[in-house]
Structure formats: C-alpha cells, structure tokens
Design a protein around this motif. Structure first.
Motif, PDB file in Angstrom:
ATOM      1  N   ALA A   1      12.936 -63.751  36.435  1.00  0.00           N
ATOM      2  CA  ALA A   1      13.621 -64.132  35.196  1.00  0.00           C
ATOM      3  C   ALA A   1      14.919 -63.356  35.029  1.00  0.00           C
ATOM      4  CB  ALA A   1      12.700 -63.895  33.997  1.00  0.00           C
ATOM      5  N   GLY A   2      14.898 -62.077  35.402  1.00  0.00           N
ATOM      6  CA  GLY A   2      16.098 -61.267  35.279  1.00  0.00           C
ATOM      7  C   GLY A   2      17.206 -61.727  36.202  1.00  0.00           C
ATOM      8  N   MET A   3      16.879 -62.048  37.457  1.00  0.00           N
ATOM      9  CA  MET A   3      17.891 -62.502  38.405  1.00  0.00           C
ATOM     10  C   MET A   3      18.427 -63.884  38.022  1.00  0.00           C
ATOM     11  SD  MET A   3      18.528 -60.217  40.718  1.00  0.00           S
ATOM     12  CE  MET A   3      19.067 -60.967  42.262  1.00  0.00           C
ATOM     13  N   ALA A   4      17.548 -64.765  37.556  1.00  0.00           N
ATOM     14  CA  ALA A   4      18.001 -66.096  37.142  1.00  0.00           C
ATOM     15  C   ALA A   4      18.920 -65.999  35.924  1.00  0.00           C
ATOM     16  CB  ALA A   4      16.798 -66.985  36.840  1.00  0.00           C
ATOM     17  N   ALA A   5      18.519 -65.188  34.933  1.00  0.00           N
ATOM     18  CA  ALA A   5      19.348 -65.028  33.739  1.00  0.00           C
ATOM     19  C   ALA A   5      20.681 -64.382  34.080  1.00  0.00           C
ATOM     20  CB  ALA A   5      18.602 -64.205  32.693  1.00  0.00           C
ATOM     21  N   ALA A   6      20.665 -63.381  34.961  1.00  0.00           N
ATOM     22  CA  ALA A   6      21.913 -62.720  35.356  1.00  0.00           C
ATOM     23  C   ALA A   6      22.846 -63.694  36.066  1.00  0.00           C
ATOM     24  CB  ALA A   6      21.605 -61.528  36.257  1.00  0.00           C
ATOM     25  N   THR A   7      22.308 -64.597  36.873  1.00  0.00           N
ATOM     26  CA  THR A   7      23.138 -65.586  37.564  1.00  0.00           C
ATOM     27  C   THR A   7      23.804 -66.534  36.568  1.00  0.00           C
ATOM     28  OG1 THR A   7      21.626 -65.488  39.456  1.00  0.00           O
ATOM     29  CG2 THR A   7      23.135 -67.363  39.338  1.00  0.00           C
ATOM     30  N   ILE A   8      23.056 -66.976  35.555  1.00  0.00           N
ATOM     31  CA  ILE A   8      23.628 -67.863  34.534  1.00  0.00           C
ATOM     32  C   ILE A   8      24.697 -67.128  33.728  1.00  0.00           C
ATOM     33  CG2 ILE A   8      23.100 -69.166  32.442  1.00  0.00           C
ATOM     34  CD1 ILE A   8      20.326 -69.712  33.628  1.00  0.00           C
ATOM     35  N   LEU A   9      24.415 -65.890  33.339  1.00  0.00           N
ATOM     36  CA  LEU A   9      25.400 -65.116  32.585  1.00  0.00           C
ATOM     37  C   LEU A   9      26.661 -64.884  33.406  1.00  0.00           C
ATOM     38  CD1 LEU A   9      23.106 -62.487  30.823  1.00  0.00           C
ATOM     39  CD2 LEU A   9      24.226 -64.469  29.791  1.00  0.00           C
ATOM     40  N   LEU A  10      26.501 -64.650  34.702  1.00  0.00           N
ATOM     41  CA  LEU A  10      27.665 -64.461  35.564  1.00  0.00           C
ATOM     42  C   LEU A  10      28.513 -65.732  35.620  1.00  0.00           C
ATOM     43  CD1 LEU A  10      29.126 -62.536  37.491  1.00  0.00           C
ATOM     44  CD2 LEU A  10      27.705 -63.429  39.346  1.00  0.00           C
ATOM     45  N   ALA A  11      27.877 -66.894  35.607  1.00  0.00           N
ATOM     46  CA  ALA A  11      28.632 -68.152  35.590  1.00  0.00           C
ATOM     47  C   ALA A  11      29.439 -68.280  34.300  1.00  0.00           C
ATOM     48  CB  ALA A  11      27.672 -69.336  35.742  1.00  0.00           C
ATOM     49  N   PHE A  12      28.834 -67.937  33.173  1.00  0.00           N
ATOM     50  CA  PHE A  12      29.557 -67.989  31.903  1.00  0.00           C
ATOM     51  C   PHE A  12      30.702 -66.969  31.886  1.00  0.00           C
ATOM     52  CE2 PHE A  12      25.771 -70.196  30.261  1.00  0.00           C
ATOM     53  CZ  PHE A  12      26.376 -71.173  29.488  1.00  0.00           C
ATOM     54  N   VAL A  13      30.463 -65.785  32.423  1.00  0.00           N
ATOM     55  CA  VAL A  13      31.523 -64.763  32.466  1.00  0.00           C
ATOM     56  C   VAL A  13      32.682 -65.244  33.329  1.00  0.00           C
ATOM     57  CG1 VAL A  13      32.070 -62.440  33.289  1.00  0.00           C
ATOM     58  CG2 VAL A  13      30.002 -62.829  31.969  1.00  0.00           C
ATOM     59  N   THR A  14      32.397 -65.929  34.422  1.00  0.00           N
ATOM     60  CA  THR A  14      33.456 -66.462  35.272  1.00  0.00           C
ATOM     61  C   THR A  14      34.331 -67.440  34.506  1.00  0.00           C
ATOM     62  OG1 THR A  14      32.039 -66.202  37.226  1.00  0.00           O
ATOM     63  CG2 THR A  14      33.931 -67.687  37.416  1.00  0.00           C
ATOM     64  N   ILE A  15      33.702 -68.310  33.735  1.00  0.00           N
ATOM     65  CA  ILE A  15      34.468 -69.252  32.907  1.00  0.00           C
ATOM     66  C   ILE A  15      35.316 -68.482  31.898  1.00  0.00           C
ATOM     67  CG2 ILE A  15      34.291 -71.104  31.206  1.00  0.00           C
ATOM     68  CD1 ILE A  15      31.708 -71.974  32.594  1.00  0.00           C
ATOM     69  N   GLY A  16      34.733 -67.456  31.256  1.00  0.00           N
ATOM     70  CA  GLY A  16      35.475 -66.680  30.274  1.00  0.00           C
ATOM     71  C   GLY A  16      36.655 -65.945  30.875  1.00  0.00           C
TER      72      GLY A  16
END
Length: 475
Positions: free
Chosen positions: A46-61
């Motif tokens: 769950a931690g790795m999956a959530a971190a991957t999604i957050l990293l995608a949002f950070v890339t957009i930001g």
C-alpha cells in the motif's frame, strides 16, 4: 529567446520544498534508524502504490510550476523607420510547461457544454440549412471528433483502435521501466538477472516493487490512452465556456499541492515549537499556549478565514502596481490563503504534541538527562523531538488531505482561491449550477471528484503506512 521565465512566489516555495525533500533523502541515507523506518514503508504494498500515485501528482505539479511568458510576434517596421524592431515583446499571459504539453486541450475550445467523447454540443441550437430555412438540432463540435467523416458510424471503431494503440504504448513503456528497474536491483545483488525478474514478478523483493510496478502500469495505461484520444476528443467533456475538463482537472492538481504543502510548511513551526514548549516547560508557558489555541478554536474557522481572505483581497485590489500580470495577482491571493490556513490550523497538531511531550518528559532517560544537568534545548533536540516526529509526519500527511478538501469547500462558498485560478474548488463551484440543468451536466463534478478522491486516498494510505513504520510503540 522565445520566452521569458517567470517565477511566482508559490513556484519558489514549491522548489524550496523539493530541495528540502532531496536533502532529507541524503540525510536518511546516512541515518540507519531512519533508513530502516523508511524501509518498512517500502515493504508495504500500500505504501509503494500510494507513493507512486503521489509521485505522479507531484510530477504534474512541478510541470505546472515552470512558468514563462511567450514571445509575441515581431511587428513589421514601416519602410524608412529608424531604430529597427526594438526590444522583444512578451505576452502578458503566463503559461507553464504543462500548458505547452497540453496545448491541444488548452486551445481546442468549443462553444459551450459537450459530453465526454461527444461529437455534438450538449444543447440544441438554431442551425441554418444549406438550402435555406432553419432547424433546431445539436450542432457538431468544432474540434471534438472533427477528424471523422461520419461520427455515428465511425466513432466506436476509432475509439477502440486508439485505445488499443494507447495500451500498446503503455505496455512498451512499462516493459522498458521494468527492465531498467530489474537491472538496478540486479547490480550488486549476487543473483542472476532471471532470478531478479522472477522475484520482482512474484513480489519476493525486499521492497514492494511489484505493487509499484502494477500502479505504474495503470498510470501508463491511462496516460497513453489520453495521449491518443485527448487531441481528437474531449475525453472528459467541456464546461460552460467550452474549455476541456481534462485540462482543467490537470491544472487543478498544482493548486491542490500548493494548498496542501505550503500550508503545512507554515503550520509546522507553530505547532512543533508551541506544542513541545507547552508540554515540556509547563507553568505559565503551558497556560499561555493553551489560552492561544483555545481562543483560536473558539472562533468559527470559516468566519476567521473569510475575514482574513477578504482583508487580503482588499490589500491586493488597492495595490495593482505590485503585479505585472494577472497570474501574479492570483498567485498572491493563493499564497495569502496558504498562510491564513496555516496560521489557523496549527492548533490540533500542537495539542497532540503537548500531550505526547507531557508523557515523554516523565520517562527515565529524560529525568536522568535533567539530573545530569543537560540543558533544556539539548534535551528537546535529542530526546523529545525525535520521539514526537512520527506524530508530526502523520499529522502533516493527514492535514494535507484535509487542506485539499478545505480548498474545495472555501472556493465553493466564494472565499477560496482567486476566480481566475483553476482549482478543484472552482470546478465544483461551477458545477453547482450545472447540476440543476436539464439534462444535467455531471462530468465537471465527476472529474473534480475523481481526481480529488485519488489524491486524498493516496495521501491517507501513505499516512497510515508511515504511522505504522515510525510509531515506536509498534516496534
């Protein structure tokens, strides 16, 4: 140069936060206890999956935080004029790298509403017939499905073909990423490359790389399909003024990240300093801190934020000379909102830290340090602060989720970001009137809800994993 770089205040603060995060990575690598705690986070799927999604949002930001002003076309110099063309002239419109990437979505606007993947407007209009006369019908979109001769017959086949092409591109990108990751894990492991591949696919690695790869595959699939379809169709429809809803949703990500991160940056010093001081020093310091946050909690939060935002708006309106562009003006209100939310939302974390510090100061090793004459700042730095950092980290990630939702609520009631700033709150505020239409326009609200849901869910899941890894009571 074909553009003039522009650095907004929120851009600068975001880059400072990214630099701080990079420095924290190097610090964690040199600190074995912290490295082991973060290893626990990485072991959880769950931690790795959530971190991957957050990293995608950070890339957009980040892409949306690299701003510039494009160069205007040169004006022809009249014959016989002296002085040439003069200095280059730049547009007053401030764009970002994300705007350049999404240029087809930004420029291909329609007249008004259109449903997702539609080829006609959502409402009837009077259309002039070629042979004379008029008829009430749904006019065809200017850009949506304009490449099709007969949308009724060809649209389904075209969508299927492009979706399959997007999935093929996503599979190729995922395989390339998998090979790179397997090679990095294989180097220095002492195992064969095939064994590493089998371990990654079976989920038998130290870190939960399989969860990250599955999540990354889903992200690649969505992005690749949108790359195939978005230039030709309005994937999430258009709003009242014909803007592409997918473009608006992606542009709203930066506003959510700014609200969530900069506000926590403002809040953390107040909460940590006052909470620990109140719990450890006690006496009149404890009474004063409790008095301050009790008074703040007694004031209705929305009214306090509304009053502060309106006062800041008056300051901005009465000093237009401070801002060269509309983007700088809206950025000033966004930054002011971050500071106002930060100053008014530190009380919960301060109360938690006060209670934890009251318990920690009675433990044997803290009492022994005081008996040996260790100064108070050293005790706070070495014994108290490290043992409350798990609370700080959990609270910050949880508060990030709450602040993203708070921006939507505040913008809904008209005291949030500037109306010209694209955010989830402004999208929801615009959807308020759309839901009362007949037929109902639902896609703007659905898009804002879906993006916010994924962002907040990923942040909450990551917070749960961080809590389990850093809480000393959980071993």
């Amino acid at each position: 140069m074909g553009f003039q770089p522009v650095v907004l205040w929120t851009d600068l603060l975001l880059f400072v936060l990214l630099a701080t995060a990079a420095a924290a990575v190097f610090y964690v690598r040199a600190n074995e206890p912290l490295r082991e705690a973060w290893r626990k986070v990485g072991r959880r799927p769950a931690g790795m999956a959530a971190a991957t999604i957050l990293l995608a949002f950070v890339t957009i930001g980040v892409l949306d935080s690299l701003h510039y002003r494009p160069l205007l076309p040169a004006v022809d110099t009249p014959v016989g004029a002296v002085g040439g063309q003069g200095p280059p002239r730049y547009s007053t419109e401030v764009l970002s790298v994300l705007d350049a990437v999404l240029e087809p979505l930004r420029l291909q606007t329609e007249k008004t509403y259109s449903a997702p993947f539609a080829w006609q407007l959502y409402q009837r209009e009077t259309i002039e017939l070629p042979g004379g006369g008029q008829v009430r019908d749904y006019p065809r979109l200017v850009h949506g499905a304009s490449h099709l001769e007969d949308p009724v017959a060809d649209k389904d086949a075209d969508l299927s073909r492009r979706v399959l092409a997007g999935l093929g591109q996503a599979l190729f990108a995922w395989l390339a990423t998998f090979v790179v990751l397997a090679t990095l894990v294989w180097r220095g492991s002492g195992l064969g490359w095939g064994e590493i591949v089998a371990a990654l696919l079976a989920g038998r690695t130290v870190l939960a790389w399989r969860a990250a790869l599955v999540t990354l595959g889903l992200i690649f699939a969505i992005v690749a399909i949108c790359i195939e379809l978005a230039p030709l169709y309005h994937v999430l429809g258009t709003d009242k003024v014909g803007q592409d809803v997918l473009y608006l949703a992606l542009k709203s990500v930066r506003t959510a990240l700014v609200i969530g991160t900069i506000t926590t940056l403002v809040m953390m010093p107040f909460a940590v300093a006052l909470g620990i001081a109140a719990g450890y020093l006690g006496g009149w310091v404890d009474d004063a801190v409790q008095y301050v946050y009790t008074v703040l909690n007694a004031i209705p939060g929305v009214l306090l934020i509304a009053a502060a935002v309106l006062m800041m708006q008056v300051v901005i309106d009465t000093h237009p000379q401070w801002f060269d562009t509309a983007a700088e003006r809206s950025d000033a209100r966004l930054l002011a909102l971050c500071f106002i939310l930060g100053i008014t939302s530190w009380t919960g974390l301060a109360r938690l830290l006060r209670g934890e510090t009251l318990k920690l100061r009675e433990l044997e090793y803290v009492q022994a340090a005081r008996a040996f004459g260790v100064r108070t700042p050293a005790i706070l730095r070495r014994h108290i602060l490290p043992n409350v950092m798990h609370i700080v980290m959990i609270a910050l990630v949880m508060d990030f989720s709450g602040l993203v939702l708070a921006e939507a609520v505040l913008s809904y009631v008209g005291i949030g970001v500037d109306p010209t700033t694209i955010s989830f709150g402004t999208m929801i505020n615009m959807a308020r009137a759309e839901l009362a239409r007949e037929p109902m326009v639902w896609w703007s609200l659905a898009a804002a809800f879906a993006f916010m849901f994924v962002l907040v869910l990923a942040a909450n899941l990551f917070a749960d994993v961080v809590r389990d890894a850093f809480d000393p009571r959980r071993g």
